[in-house]
Each structure stands twice: as C-alpha cells, then as structure tokens.
Design an enzyme around this catalytic site. Structure first.
Site, PDB file in Angstrom:
ATOM      1  N   CYS A 197       6.779  -8.002   6.790  1.00 26.69           N
ATOM      2  CA  CYS A 197       7.200  -8.387   5.436  1.00 26.69           C
ATOM      3  C   CYS A 197       7.765  -7.212   4.638  1.00 26.69           C
ATOM      4  CB  CYS A 197       6.025  -9.002   4.689  1.00 26.69           C
ATOM      5  SG  CYS A 197       4.496  -8.068   4.880  1.00 26.69           S
ATOM      6  N   ARG A 256      -2.250  -0.633  -0.185  1.00 23.88           N
ATOM      7  CA  ARG A 256      -2.624  -1.968  -0.670  1.00 23.88           C
ATOM      8  C   ARG A 256      -3.026  -1.874  -2.134  1.00 23.88           C
ATOM      9  NH1 ARG A 256      -1.430  -5.863   2.319  1.00 23.88           N
ATOM     10  NH2 ARG A 256      -2.731  -5.284   4.084  1.00 23.88           N
ATOM     11  N   GLN A 270       1.404  -2.895  -1.679  1.00 27.03           N
ATOM     12  CA  GLN A 270       1.385  -4.180  -0.976  1.00 27.03           C
ATOM     13  C   GLN A 270       0.278  -5.107  -1.458  1.00 27.03           C
ATOM     14  OE1 GLN A 270       2.977  -1.932   3.007  1.00 27.03           O
ATOM     15  NE2 GLN A 270       2.111  -3.953   3.336  1.00 27.03           N
TER      16      GLN A 270
HETATM   17  N1  HSE Z   1       1.350  -6.283   7.405  1.00 30.76           N
HETATM   18  C1  HSE Z   1       1.667  -6.726   6.097  1.00 30.76           C
HETATM   19  C2  HSE Z   1       0.592  -6.391   5.122  1.00 30.76           C
HETATM   20  C3  HSE Z   1       1.911  -8.194   6.030  1.00 30.76           C
HETATM   21  O1  HSE Z   1      -0.522  -6.082   5.561  1.00 30.76           O
HETATM   22  O2  HSE Z   1       0.837  -6.429   3.929  1.00 30.76           O
HETATM   23  C4  HSE Z   1       2.647  -8.835   7.129  1.00 30.76           C
HETATM   24  O3  HSE Z   1       3.875  -8.272   7.477  1.00 30.76           O
END
Ligand code: HSE
Length: 375
Positions: free
Chosen positions: A133, A269, A160
C-alpha cells in the site's frame, strides 16, 4: 456467457472494500461471480451467486477464468502452486504479497504501469498482484514525475495507519484511545486541573499492564511505533525493503538495471485509522521550476490532487481524516529545498484500503475482461 470470476477472502477488511467498490462500479454486471469461503461452504453468497464454494476446492477454483483473492498470503502459498500444477491457465489477481516478486508476476498499479500490464498480458503473464500500500500510494502521488522519468531517488518517511496492520489493530487503537481518555476523564472535566497531572495519568495508563496491546504489543495511542513488519536483520524492516524493490518492479526496472530509482524509507506506524501519509524528499534528474513540478504532479493521473503549499490548505486537505474513504491521492508541501538544485519535498496522503489495496485489483479485472471476451 459472462466470465466466471472466483472471489476469495471477500469478508475480510480489504475484501469488503473490494466488494463495495465492485458494486459502486457495476463490475458484477460484467462477470459471473463465484464466491469461495474457508469456513462457510454451502452458505448463501452475495450478488445472487451460487452458494459458497470451498476455498480449498481446486476443481471449483479451476473452473474460474479469473481468481480474485484477498484471502491472504498463507492461502495463496498453499493454493496457487497446486492450481497451476493441475494445469489451470486462468488469471490470478491477488492482494497478498506472496507472489509479488516472482518473475512470472506483475505488480499492478495501472495509472502508473498500465502499458507494462498490457505488455505482460500480450506475453502470456497470468499472475497480477496488488502492490504494497505504501509503495502504491507514493507512486500514484508521484505519477507525473515518474511518467517523465524525472525522479533520481526518493527518501520516504512514512506515517502509516492502523488498518495496514489489520482490522483487529484498528479496534485495538480505538480501545487504547478509550483507555487514555478514561484515565484523564475526571481531571478533564475540571478546567483548573493541571495539565501535567493529566499527562501523568495518561502516560501511566498507556504503559500499564491493563492496556489492550495484544496486536500492537505496545501503545499506539498517544504514541507511535517506528518499525513495521519483519526485521530483516540489516537495520531495515520488510516494509522499508519493499519501497525500493516494489517501486522498481512496478516500473519494470529489473535488479541491476542502470535506470533503477533508489527508494529509501523509514516506516512508522501512527494512530491514524486507514490512510497512510508520507513525507518525501525527492532528488530530480533535472532542476525544474516549482510551477513545472507542481503542474507535472497535478497531471499525474485522475486521482491526484495538488494541495497548495500554504498552512490553511495543508491543514484542511492534507490529512488522513480528510482523505479517508475516498480515492483521492492528495499531494502537497511541495517546495524546492535549500540543500541543492533538484531537491524537493512533498507530503502525500492516500487511503490504504482503496488505492492502497482494493482498487488496483478491481481495475486489473476490468483490464482483463475485454481480452477474456475475445476467447
Ligand atoms: N504493510 C502495510 C502496513 C499494509 O503495515 O501498513 C499493506 O501493504
């Protein structure tokens, strides 16, 4: 006779978004869907299709001209080789990463690599896999610069969303936010309560053994997690490795090719729900003026929206909350950097469930359909 398309993993989060988009775009009018299930074989299927078939029924899968899967990597690894060994020559479209880097697979992102997809179909390639993504969203944002081959290298600092880790992680983030609020609720009601006392209660709650952390391992609420996916043992996460590997594969630039675009990433994240954001530093091959850069970015594809680099516009439009649930790829904070000629910054946000996962898959199906109608 409509093309039979086997749909697997349609009840999960990405699968549900995929089905929603297929309904919105009337995709089901052009196919004969057959829904597969790992757990509820024989139950009623959506869209008036035949009852659910078993996702391990190779014969039923083999009757499909196309298999469209959001079931996940384990199922792909267990099923795809057996189906191919049994002689199945259908088209495999998949969200999982298992087959992405295989030589006989193309990573699909048609607004960027539509020509490569068509060439692969002409060559008889039958595995079409959705990209990571973060990579897909970055490439859509930079589509105009990539089209002109203006990008020499990219450094991506990502922000993310929880959804990238899974549906359970989204729930856990909200539960953690609830704990944080509860810990401070009594003091929040008192406008005179000292902010440091509020902060202490929240910090304690987010570190406490009672915090729900089964999925993230730590608190994402009120915090961040500076590592995504496996540790490759060389200081890099698997998510960061994908930035370079997948970006170049999407562009058809093989390992060792002189025209590869080095992509370095630091993937983090944060507590957003379903939109990934990225701060990009880009080195251009040529030192263009800002107006030219902006107009190239704005013309990248039909979904990219250039946000003027002002405080008001950036705050209003360049955020996960603003973009969530839309196909918009917003890109802003575009500026020439003082470090040298050809260096620019950009900030982009996109919905990781839509363009980051489901949308390239359903578009691949639509690219295929006219070809299948001819056979
Ligand atoms: N690997 C990505 C994430 C999501 O952990 O945000 C999928 O592509």
């Amino acid at each position: 006779m409509a093309v039979r398309v086997g749909i697997v993993g349609w009840r999960g989060m990405v699968g549900s978004v995929l089905l929603q988009r297929m309904q919105q775009e009337d995709d089901f009018a052009h196919i004969q869907p057959r829904f597969f299930s790992t757990s509820q074989v024989g139950a009623a299927a959506p869209a008036g299709a035949l009852p659910l078939a078993s996702a391990s029924d190779l014969e039923a899968l083999g009757e499909c001209a196309v298999v469209l899967s959001c079931q996940g990597g384990e199922w792909t690894s267990a099923t795809h080789p057996r189906l191919r060994q049994a002689g199945w020559r259908g088209y495999w479209i998949d969200a999982a990463s298992s087959l992405r880097m295989h030589d006989d697979a193309v990573i699909v992102l048609d607004p960027v690599n539509g020509a490569l997809i068509e060439q692969a179909l002409d060559r008889g390639i039958r595995n079409f896999i959705g990209g990571n993504c973060t990579v897909s969203l970055m490439m859509l944002a930079l589509g105009g610069l990539l089209r002109e081959d203006l990008v020499e290298w990219v450094s991506a600092m990502t922000y993310q969303a929880a959804s990238g880790a899974g549906a359970q992680n989204m729930r856990e983030l909200l539960a953690q936010m609830g704990v944080a609020h509860q810990a401070a609720a009594a003091l929040l009601g008192d406008p005179q309560a000292p902010i440091l006392a509020i902060d202490e209660r929240v910090s304690q709650a987010l570190r406490s053994a009672q915090l729900p952390r089964e999925h993230f391992g730590v608190s994402l609420a009120g915090s961040l997690i500076p590592w995504i996916a496996e540790d490759l043992g060389n200081g890099m996460s698997k998510e960061e490795w994908k930035g370079d590997a997948e970006c170049n594969k999407i562009l058809g630039r093989a390992p060792g090719a002189s025209n590869r675009i080095p992509v370095e990433s630091l993937c983090v994240r944060i507590g957003a729900m379903r939109c990934h954001a990225q701060a990009l530093t880009i080195k251009l091959r040529r030192d263009l003026g800002l107006a030219d850069i902006e107009s190239l970015l704005a013309s990248g594809n039909a979904w990219v929206r250039l946000i003027p680099n002002t405080r008001a516009a950036s705050v209003a439009a360049l955020s996960p909350v603003h973009v969530a649930g839309t196909l918009d790829i917003v890109v802003g904070r575009v500026r020439k950097l003082a470090v040298g000629p050809g260096f620019i910054s950009a900030f982009t946000v996109g919905d990781q469930l839509l363009w980051g996962a489901a949308e390239p898959l359903r578009r691949m199906l639509r690219i295929l359909l006219p070809r299948l109608a001819l056979v």
